[in-house]
Design a protein around this motif. Structure first.
Motif, PDB file in Angstrom:
ATOM      1  N   GLU A   1      39.823 -35.393  85.938  1.00 63.52           N
ATOM      2  CA  GLU A   1      41.106 -34.472  85.392  1.00 63.52           C
ATOM      3  C   GLU A   1      42.035 -35.480  84.561  1.00 63.52           C
ATOM      4  N   ALA A   2      42.269 -36.739  84.927  1.00 69.16           N
ATOM      5  CA  ALA A   2      43.236 -37.468  84.148  1.00 69.16           C
ATOM      6  C   ALA A   2      42.822 -37.915  83.226  1.00 69.16           C
ATOM      7  N   PHE A   3      41.335 -38.132  82.630  1.00 70.60           N
ATOM      8  CA  PHE A   3      40.853 -38.371  81.377  1.00 70.60           C
ATOM      9  C   PHE A   3      40.970 -37.079  80.512  1.00 70.60           C
ATOM     10  N   LEU A   4      40.776 -35.977  81.106  1.00 70.90           N
ATOM     11  CA  LEU A   4      40.694 -34.883  80.305  1.00 70.90           C
ATOM     12  C   LEU A   4      42.165 -34.539  79.822  1.00 70.90           C
ATOM     13  N   ARG A   5      43.070 -34.938  80.816  1.00 70.44           N
ATOM     14  CA  ARG A   5      44.482 -34.406  80.370  1.00 70.44           C
ATOM     15  C   ARG A   5      44.943 -35.505  79.355  1.00 70.44           C
ATOM     16  N   LEU A   6      44.473 -36.587  79.441  1.00 75.70           N
ATOM     17  CA  LEU A   6      44.857 -37.679  78.043  1.00 75.70           C
ATOM     18  C   LEU A   6      44.055 -37.077  76.867  1.00 75.70           C
ATOM     19  N   ALA A   7      42.789 -36.707  76.999  1.00 80.01           N
ATOM     20  CA  ALA A   7      42.150 -36.178  75.665  1.00 80.01           C
ATOM     21  C   ALA A   7      43.105 -35.117  75.251  1.00 80.01           C
ATOM     22  N   SER A   8      43.592 -34.137  75.986  1.00 79.41           N
ATOM     23  CA  SER A   8      44.400 -33.210  75.286  1.00 79.41           C
ATOM     24  C   SER A   8      45.600 -33.613  74.989  1.00 79.41           C
ATOM     25  N   GLU A   9      46.161 -34.643  75.344  1.00 75.45           N
ATOM     26  CA  GLU A   9      47.484 -35.049  75.054  1.00 75.45           C
ATOM     27  C   GLU A   9      47.205 -35.857  73.545  1.00 75.45           C
ATOM     28  N   HIS A  10      46.029 -36.412  73.187  1.00 68.01           N
ATOM     29  CA  HIS A  10      45.814 -37.080  72.126  1.00 68.01           C
ATOM     30  C   HIS A  10      44.545 -36.710  71.396  1.00 68.01           C
ATOM     31  N   PRO A  11      44.654 -35.228  70.965  1.00 67.58           N
ATOM     32  CA  PRO A  11      43.486 -34.641  70.274  1.00 67.58           C
ATOM     33  C   PRO A  11      42.865 -35.215  68.994  1.00 67.58           C
ATOM     34  N   SER A  12      43.723 -35.963  68.424  1.00 66.63           N
ATOM     35  CA  SER A  12      43.248 -36.548  67.109  1.00 66.63           C
ATOM     36  C   SER A  12      42.329 -37.638  67.200  1.00 66.63           C
ATOM     37  N   ARG A  13      42.711 -38.342  68.278  1.00 67.74           N
ATOM     38  CA  ARG A  13      42.012 -39.538  68.445  1.00 67.74           C
ATOM     39  C   ARG A  13      40.835 -39.397  69.580  1.00 67.74           C
ATOM     40  N   TYR A  14      40.694 -38.316  70.420  1.00 70.08           N
ATOM     41  CA  TYR A  14      39.822 -38.188  71.394  1.00 70.08           C
ATOM     42  C   TYR A  14      38.731 -37.234  71.031  1.00 70.08           C
ATOM     43  N   ARG A  15      37.426 -37.362  71.445  1.00 75.82           N
ATOM     44  CA  ARG A  15      36.223 -36.483  71.460  1.00 75.82           C
ATOM     45  C   ARG A  15      35.659 -36.742  72.522  1.00 75.82           C
ATOM     46  N   ILE A  16      35.600 -35.222  73.219  1.00 73.98           N
ATOM     47  CA  ILE A  16      34.756 -35.441  74.361  1.00 73.98           C
ATOM     48  C   ILE A  16      33.479 -34.907  74.454  1.00 73.98           C
ATOM     49  N   ILE A  17      32.631 -35.694  75.089  1.00 74.64           N
ATOM     50  CA  ILE A  17      31.038 -35.589  75.043  1.00 74.64           C
ATOM     51  C   ILE A  17      30.728 -35.147  76.490  1.00 74.64           C
ATOM     52  N   ASN A  18      29.750 -33.975  76.470  1.00 74.46           N
ATOM     53  CA  ASN A  18      29.248 -33.706  77.801  1.00 74.46           C
ATOM     54  C   ASN A  18      27.994 -34.719  78.049  1.00 74.46           C
ATOM     55  N   ALA A  19      28.316 -35.602  79.082  1.00 75.49           N
ATOM     56  CA  ALA A  19      27.649 -36.810  79.538  1.00 75.49           C
ATOM     57  C   ALA A  19      26.475 -36.204  80.142  1.00 75.49           C
ATOM     58  N   SER A  20      26.191 -35.144  80.674  1.00 76.11           N
ATOM     59  CA  SER A  20      24.884 -34.844  81.311  1.00 76.11           C
ATOM     60  C   SER A  20      24.061 -34.249  80.461  1.00 76.11           C
ATOM     61  N   ASP A  21      24.318 -34.331  78.907  1.00 75.97           N
ATOM     62  CA  ASP A  21      23.254 -33.862  78.018  1.00 75.97           C
ATOM     63  C   ASP A  21      22.137 -34.914  77.833  1.00 75.97           C
ATOM     64  N   GLU A  22      20.963 -34.961  77.443  1.00 77.16           N
ATOM     65  CA  GLU A  22      19.957 -36.034  77.102  1.00 77.16           C
ATOM     66  C   GLU A  22      20.673 -37.078  76.231  1.00 77.16           C
ATOM     67  N   VAL A  23      20.102 -38.280  76.388  1.00 79.96           N
ATOM     68  CA  VAL A  23      20.582 -39.538  75.767  1.00 79.96           C
ATOM     69  C   VAL A  23      20.516 -39.436  74.261  1.00 79.96           C
ATOM     70  N   SER A  24      19.797 -39.000  73.972  1.00 75.95           N
ATOM     71  CA  SER A  24      19.431 -38.870  72.400  1.00 75.95           C
ATOM     72  C   SER A  24      20.386 -37.688  71.892  1.00 75.95           C
ATOM     73  N   VAL A  25      20.645 -36.825  72.508  1.00 73.63           N
ATOM     74  CA  VAL A  25      21.457 -35.819  71.947  1.00 73.63           C
ATOM     75  C   VAL A  25      22.808 -36.380  71.922  1.00 73.63           C
ATOM     76  N   ILE A  26      23.086 -37.000  73.040  1.00 70.99           N
ATOM     77  CA  ILE A  26      24.666 -37.593  72.840  1.00 70.99           C
ATOM     78  C   ILE A  26      24.726 -38.491  71.631  1.00 70.99           C
ATOM     79  N   HIS A  27      23.798 -39.357  71.668  1.00 68.25           N
ATOM     80  CA  HIS A  27      23.734 -40.512  70.657  1.00 68.25           C
ATOM     81  C   HIS A  27      23.882 -39.891  69.395  1.00 68.25           C
ATOM     82  N   ASN A  28      23.301 -38.933  69.152  1.00 71.46           N
ATOM     83  CA  ASN A  28      23.157 -37.931  67.766  1.00 71.46           C
ATOM     84  C   ASN A  28      24.652 -37.630  67.602  1.00 71.46           C
TER      85      ASN A  28
END
Ligand code: TYD
Length: 219
Positions: free
Chosen positions: A179-206
């Motif tokens: 929750e704390a990371f997601l809050r930080l991400a919403s406070e700094h939207p221009s530099r944060y990108r949220i990745i769904n880490a349960s996706d396939e390794v190669s999908v995330i890499h791409n």
């Protein structure tokens, strides 16, 4: 203090909980940059310089760290960070390099400030001091639900010789971290990108390559 304009290079941090696959993605990104002939340095926190790696050793030494107060622990992370920024990150950015760092100041905000309860504002003030307000240009947040993340971390832990105290926490602690990371991400939207880490390794890499190339025009 004004943000220092030393950033000729590009500063990327990876954040997220244990078991989110951060280190795998950092490694894949480094391999990709190698294959493209793009100059970068790869580093991590706590650590990154000889001195800061010694502090990492203290933080992870279960025979020593049991007596550490939360404040001492927080300051050790900051001491390691101050040296890391001074000795390695700033010089590399000045040289125009891409710096990829596995965890940085936001980990302190989230772990010490929020999950351990030392206070977000207090830790952000320490981060400001240790880094001379050097912020990442881009932060990739590897977001994963705590159950999945924890089970992955335990699989890894069973393979390692020594269990460290960072992974000895319960589910509620890990929920706070998320929750704390997601809050930080919403406070700094221009530099944060949220990745769904349960996706396939190669999908995330791409996805990460897409963010760097198409959104941030890094190469
Ligand atoms: P590490 O073995 O590097 O794990 P991970 O693969 O999850 O990054 O351990 C780093 C641990 O230190 C992790 O649990 C997060 C914690 N940490 C803090 O509590 N504060 C900080 O400022 C940093 C950089 C890390």
């Amino acid at each position: 203090m004004k943000k220092q304009n030393i950033n000729k290079g590009f500063f990327i941090t990876f954040e997220g909980p244990e078991g989110s696959g951060k280190s795998t993605q950092v490694k894949l990104l480094a391999e990709f940059l190698d294959s493209e002939g793009i100059s970068y340095i790869l580093t991590r926190e706590p650590g990154g310089t000889d001195f800061a790696e010694k502090i990492r050793g203290i933080l992870k030494d279960t025979s020593l760290n049991k007596v550490l107060s939360l404040k001492t622990e927080a300051l050790l992370f900051q001491a390691a960070r101050a040296q890391h920024v001074f000795e390695k990150i700033k010089p590399a950015l000045k040289d125009g390099k891409i710096v990829i760092c596995d965890r940085y100041a936001d980990s302190s905000t989230v772990y010490q400030g929020e999950a351990r309860g030392l206070g977000k504002k207090e830790i952000e003030a320490l981060n400001y001091f240790s880094t001379d307000n050097l912020n990442p240009d881009l932060t990739i947040l590897m977001d994963i639900d705590p159950e999945t993340g924890l089970s992955r971390a335990h699989i890894r832990e069973n393979c390692s010789l020594e269990k460290d105290r960072f992974e000895e926490q319960g589910l509620s602690f890990h929920k706070k971290i998320r929750e704390a990371f997601l809050r930080l991400a919403s406070e700094h939207p221009s530099r944060y990108r949220i990745i769904n880490a349960s996706d396939e390794v190669s999908v995330i890499h791409n996805k990460i390559i897409h963010i760097l190339r198409d959104e941030f025009k890094l190469f």
